[in-house]
Scaffold this motif. Structure first.
Motif, mmCIF file in Angstrom:
data_model
loop_
_atom_site.group_PDB
_atom_site.id
_atom_site.type_symbol
_atom_site.label_atom_id
_atom_site.label_comp_id
_atom_site.label_asym_id
_atom_site.label_seq_id
_atom_site.Cartn_x
_atom_site.Cartn_y
_atom_site.Cartn_z
ATOM 1 N N PHE A 120 4.703 39.073 -15.506
ATOM 2 C CA PHE A 120 3.613 40.028 -15.782
ATOM 3 C C PHE A 120 3.200 40.723 -14.474
ATOM 4 O O PHE A 120 2.149 40.396 -13.888
ATOM 5 C CB PHE A 120 2.404 39.294 -16.387
ATOM 6 N N PRO A 121 3.995 41.703 -14.016
ATOM 7 C CA PRO A 121 3.733 42.303 -12.697
ATOM 8 C C PRO A 121 2.308 42.855 -12.576
ATOM 9 O O PRO A 121 1.851 43.607 -13.444
ATOM 10 C CB PRO A 121 4.775 43.432 -12.623
ATOM 11 N N GLY A 122 1.638 42.453 -11.520
ATOM 12 C CA GLY A 122 0.309 42.985 -11.212
ATOM 13 C C GLY A 122 -0.834 42.294 -11.930
ATOM 14 O O GLY A 122 -1.995 42.513 -11.578
ATOM 15 N N LEU A 123 -0.539 41.464 -12.921
ATOM 16 C CA LEU A 123 -1.608 40.887 -13.744
ATOM 17 C C LEU A 123 -2.477 39.890 -12.960
ATOM 18 O O LEU A 123 -3.709 40.022 -12.929
ATOM 19 C CB LEU A 123 -1.018 40.204 -14.991
ATOM 20 N N ALA B 144 -2.233 46.447 -16.153
ATOM 21 C CA ALA B 144 -1.301 45.311 -16.045
ATOM 22 C C ALA B 144 -1.144 44.605 -17.394
ATOM 23 O O ALA B 144 -0.038 44.205 -17.762
ATOM 24 C CB ALA B 144 -1.791 44.323 -14.985
ATOM 25 N N SER C 224 2.285 44.431 -19.485
ATOM 26 C CA SER C 224 2.824 43.106 -19.819
ATOM 27 C C SER C 224 3.057 42.993 -21.320
ATOM 28 O O SER C 224 4.070 42.435 -21.758
ATOM 29 C CB SER C 224 1.851 42.010 -19.360
ATOM 30 N N ALA D 79 -4.550 41.566 -10.299
ATOM 31 C CA ALA D 79 -5.715 42.289 -10.843
ATOM 32 C C ALA D 79 -6.811 41.310 -11.275
ATOM 33 O O ALA D 79 -7.997 41.576 -11.059
ATOM 34 C CB ALA D 79 -5.283 43.168 -12.027
ATOM 35 N N PRO E 93 -10.302 47.157 -11.572
ATOM 36 C CA PRO E 93 -9.185 48.067 -11.291
ATOM 37 C C PRO E 93 -7.817 47.413 -11.508
ATOM 38 O O PRO E 93 -7.560 46.322 -10.995
ATOM 39 C CB PRO E 93 -9.399 48.416 -9.808
#
Lengths: 123, 123
Positions: free
Chosen positions: A93-96, B99, B103, A99, B94
């Motif tokens: 889950f890229p960036g999850l 994300a 996902s 964030a 943000p």
């Protein structure tokens, strides 16, 4: 010798379970604290989270986090050493997680348990 | 005239509630579908989600999403028009919704309800 604990493989990590884990303030605080310490490769043990809740309640949350694939736990003697599965989570889950951690940090004041983590960290 | 529905202000939107909302596959599918249509400014109405679940179950999820601050609902005649509170969410947290949506899109095949949304979208 202690039996290794069961962990889901990277591919078995499911988005709804991960989000459900993170929606609980104590589990969010655990993940936040693990993420802070991950930078220098440190694993944390159960006692490092004593400010967050009682022992049996923490054990319940650790199991939820491990079962959902958020956390890797290994048994060394009488200790359980824990770390965030950051690489697996970032791949699935890229960036999850980034964030969520940043959002938790922004709201540290109202997520009181996270604030307690931060206070504990600076001791 | 219908009474306007109660929505939390931007500042009242809380991270644990948002993550809890998104951890439910049906609510995640609703948010995903709202996000897809937001690009062209379209609001969706209750009937647009009929593939996801029964009417009363959907009503329950719409209320949860509105109460958590994920969704804005306005009453027009006998319709309820809904949109994602993207700007509020992006300001408070943000990168988080982005994300989560990405996902969900990656896992569309295993999040079967999201997959149904996508099929419905292309009709």
């Amino acid at each position: 010798m202690a039996r290794p604990l069961r962990h889901p493989t990277r591919d078995q990590i499911e988005l709804p379970l991960v989000l459900d884990c993170l929606s609980d303030p104590i589990r969010l605080a655990i993940v936040y604290q693990l993420a802070q310490h991950q930078r220098d490769g440190t694993e944390l043990c159960c006692g490092d989270f004593n400010e967050l809740s009682g022992k049996s309640n923490l054990a319940y949350h650790f199991t939820k986090l491990r079962d959902a694939g958020l956390m890797q736990t290994r048994i060394v003697g009488t200790n359980r050493l824990m770390k965030l599965r950051r690489e697996d989570l970032d791949t699935r889950f890229p960036g999850l997680i980034d964030a969520v951690i940043k959002s938790a940090a922004r709201d540290a004041g109202r997520l009181s348990l996270v604030a307690e983590c931060e206070i504990a960290d600076t001791d």
